[in-house]
Each structure stands twice: as structure tokens, then as C-alpha cells.
Enzyme design. Structure first.
Site, PDB file in Angstrom:
ATOM      1  N   GLY A  54     106.572  40.887 -37.142  1.00 20.08           N
ATOM      2  CA  GLY A  54     106.328  41.146 -35.721  1.00 20.08           C
ATOM      3  C   GLY A  54     107.414  40.428 -34.949  1.00 20.08           C
ATOM      4  CD  GLU A  55     110.307  38.691 -31.374  1.00 20.28           C
ATOM      5  OE1 GLU A  55     110.808  39.757 -31.781  1.00 20.28           O
ATOM      6  OE2 GLU A  55     110.921  37.610 -31.387  1.00 20.28           O
ATOM      7  CB  SER A  56     109.181  34.690 -35.349  1.00 20.47           C
ATOM      8  OG  SER A  56     110.472  34.755 -34.781  1.00 20.47           O
ATOM      9  CB  CYS A  86     109.678  40.321 -41.372  1.00 21.90           C
ATOM     10  SG  CYS A  86     111.131  40.841 -40.476  1.00 21.90           S
ATOM     11  NE  ARG A 118     114.021  35.029 -34.407  1.00 23.86           N
ATOM     12  CZ  ARG A 118     113.781  34.987 -33.099  1.00 23.86           C
ATOM     13  NH1 ARG A 118     114.110  33.927 -32.391  1.00 23.86           N
ATOM     14  NH2 ARG A 118     113.216  36.025 -32.509  1.00 23.86           N
ATOM     15  CB  ILE A 147     111.953  46.435 -39.025  1.00 19.52           C
ATOM     16  CG1 ILE A 147     111.561  47.665 -39.860  1.00 19.52           C
ATOM     17  CG2 ILE A 147     111.873  46.746 -37.527  1.00 19.52           C
ATOM     18  CD1 ILE A 147     110.088  48.048 -39.737  1.00 19.52           C
ATOM     19  NE  ARG A 148     112.774  44.103 -33.748  1.00 21.25           N
ATOM     20  CZ  ARG A 148     111.939  43.096 -33.527  1.00 21.25           C
ATOM     21  NH1 ARG A 148     112.388  41.920 -33.164  1.00 21.25           N
ATOM     22  NH2 ARG A 148     110.650  43.259 -33.650  1.00 21.25           N
ATOM     23  CG  HIS A 183     108.266  44.965 -42.449  1.00 24.63           C
ATOM     24  ND1 HIS A 183     107.263  44.426 -41.668  1.00 24.63           N
ATOM     25  CD2 HIS A 183     109.425  44.639 -41.843  1.00 24.63           C
ATOM     26  CE1 HIS A 183     107.793  43.805 -40.642  1.00 24.63           C
ATOM     27  NE2 HIS A 183     109.106  43.915 -40.710  1.00 24.63           N
ATOM     28  CD  GLU A 185     104.244  45.054 -43.555  1.00 23.70           C
ATOM     29  OE1 GLU A 185     104.715  44.472 -44.556  1.00 23.70           O
ATOM     30  OE2 GLU A 185     104.783  45.011 -42.427  1.00 23.70           O
TER      31      GLU A 185
HETATM   32  N1  GLN Z   1     113.370  39.864 -35.502  1.00 21.96           N
HETATM   33  C1  GLN Z   1     112.008  39.427 -35.543  1.00 21.96           C
HETATM   34  C2  GLN Z   1     111.915  37.933 -35.214  1.00 21.96           C
HETATM   35  O1  GLN Z   1     112.919  37.285 -35.130  1.00 21.96           O
HETATM   36  C3  GLN Z   1     111.374  39.676 -36.889  1.00 21.96           C
HETATM   37  C4  GLN Z   1     111.291  41.156 -37.141  1.00 21.96           C
HETATM   38  C5  GLN Z   1     110.165  41.583 -38.002  1.00 21.96           C
HETATM   39  O2  GLN Z   1     109.243  40.827 -38.293  1.00 21.96           O
HETATM   40  N2  GLN Z   1     110.224  42.823 -38.386  1.00 21.96           N
HETATM   41  O3  GLN Z   1     110.850  37.445 -35.035  1.00 21.96           O
END
Ligand code: GLN
Length: 205
Positions: A54-56, A86, A118, A147-148, A183, A185
């Protein structure tokens, strides 16, 4: 023996991890339940925890505010298995810098001795899939969905490197902590979730 696996449900890929973990339990024939967790009360009951992607920064800030960050740290330090995916691996790390903006003061669990970059493979539009292998844990072929995604630029003593992609470290393990950049999942393959369930089982013996 029945195990309780929690998926941290503050932000990110929660539902997908619930499904993958349930499938993994079924395939292994292990008795257990999967619960989504947010509060310290929920977390206190767990045998194992998945911190999803997600977004840390969001996961860190919100878990700091409701004190779940502190309890997660205590339980992991006492040996509870944790699987950081992630953003979840970023949460586990001791040092995380963004590829573009560098150091930020995001709250981290500060447990896993790795240095992270990151967004190491670029932003959302540079997301990709690639075949990877995690030979040290007997998963020779796995579809990595990035993903990112972060990568690990350095590991401390005792941290095992499980996989690399394009020379970058993308999966690590130390004792009860497992972290991956991609990921699992988001694929139908639950081998990593099964591996994690076996870690929980072993920790209960
Ligand atoms: N780029 C996100 C972060 O820095 C991580 C991306 C992800 O969990 N898919 O939190």
C-alpha cells in the site's frame, strides 16, 4: 493446533491477502483463521501478521497514532512471525529512503536490518511483472508483480537474501521476519503465503 493470522487493515491490499492466506491454509490442511486487524486489541491475539502493500507513509502514520505500531514491534521482537509485502517490508526496515526525494521521517518498525530504496523501479506507470526465483526457500519460479516497488540496497548481518531481480535484492528473511518487494497476493500462486504459514506453525511448536 489452530493459528490466527492477521492482515493489517490500515491501508493497502487487505482483501487480496485474506483470500491468499485462506487458500494457503486450505491447501496445507492447517487449521486456522484469517482476520483483518487494526487495533492493539486485535493485534494482541495474533500468532502471525501480514503487513500488506500500500503506502508505507500512511500505514506508518496511522498505526503510530492508534498505538498498533508499538504493539506490533513488541510482538515481532518476541518472535511473532511477520510477512512484510512491499510497503510492509518498508515498515519492517530500519532505513528507507525514497529514490527521488531521499530521506523522510516516516514512522517505521525499525526491526529488520536492511537499507531500502523506495520506488526503486520507478513510479506507478513503470509497474511490471517478471518471473523470479526464491531458491533458498524452494520456490524456484514465481510471478513477481512489482508496483512502485522498493528494493533492498544493503543487508545487515544475519539477513538472508532470498531473491534478486536485475541485480537488485527483492526478497529477504531474518529469523521470524520475511519481506518481499513484489505482491504475491495479486497472483493465484500461494506458495509464499504457504511458506509464511509454515513459519507460524513452527513458531508455535
Ligand atoms: N511505494 C510504496 C511505498 O513507498 C510501496 C508500494 C506498494 O506497496 N506497492 O510505500
Amino acid at each position: 493446533m489452530s493459528i490466527t493470522v492477521g492482515i493489517l487493515a490500515i491501508q493497502g491490499d487487505v482483501q487480496e491477502n485474506i483470500l491468499s492466506t485462506e487458500t494457503a491454509l486450505k491447501e496445507l490442511g492447517v487449521e486456522g483463521k484469517v482476520v483483518s486487524v487494526k487495533t492493539t486489541e486485535d493485534i494482541s491475539k495474533l500468532d502471525g501478521l501480514i503487513i500488506p502493500g500500500g503506502e508505507s507513509t500512511t500505514i506508518g502514520q496511522l498505526s503510530l497514532v492508534n498505538s498498533s505500531l508499538k504493539l506490533m514491534k513488541e510482538k515481532i521482537e518476541k518472535g511473532m512471525p511477520v510477512f512484510g509485502i512491499c510497503a510492509g517490508m518498508i515498515m519492517l526496515s530500519k532505513t528507507a529512503d525514497d529514490r527521488v526525494v531521499g530521506k523522510t521521517d516516516q514512522p517505521l518498525l525499525d526491526l529488520l536490518d536492511i537499507k531500502l530504496e523506495r520506488n526503486s523501479f520507478g513510479r506507478q506507470k513503470e509497474s511490471f511483472e517478471a518471473n523470479i526465483s526464491m531458491n533458498p526457500i524452494d520456490i524456484p519460479k514465481f510471478k513477481g508483480v512489482f508496483i512502485r516497488a522498493p528494493s533492498v540496497s544493503d543487508v545487515g548481518p544475519g539477513v538472508d537474501v532470498l531473491a534478486k531481480f536485475n541485480e537488485k535484492i527483492i526478497a529477504v528473511k531474518k529469523d521470524n521476519m520475511l519481506g518481499v518487494s513484489f505482491h504475491p497476493e495479486l497472483t493465484k500462486d500461494v506458495s509464499l503465503h504457504k511458506y509464511f504459514i509454515n513459519l507460524i506453525k513452527k513458531s508455535k511448536n
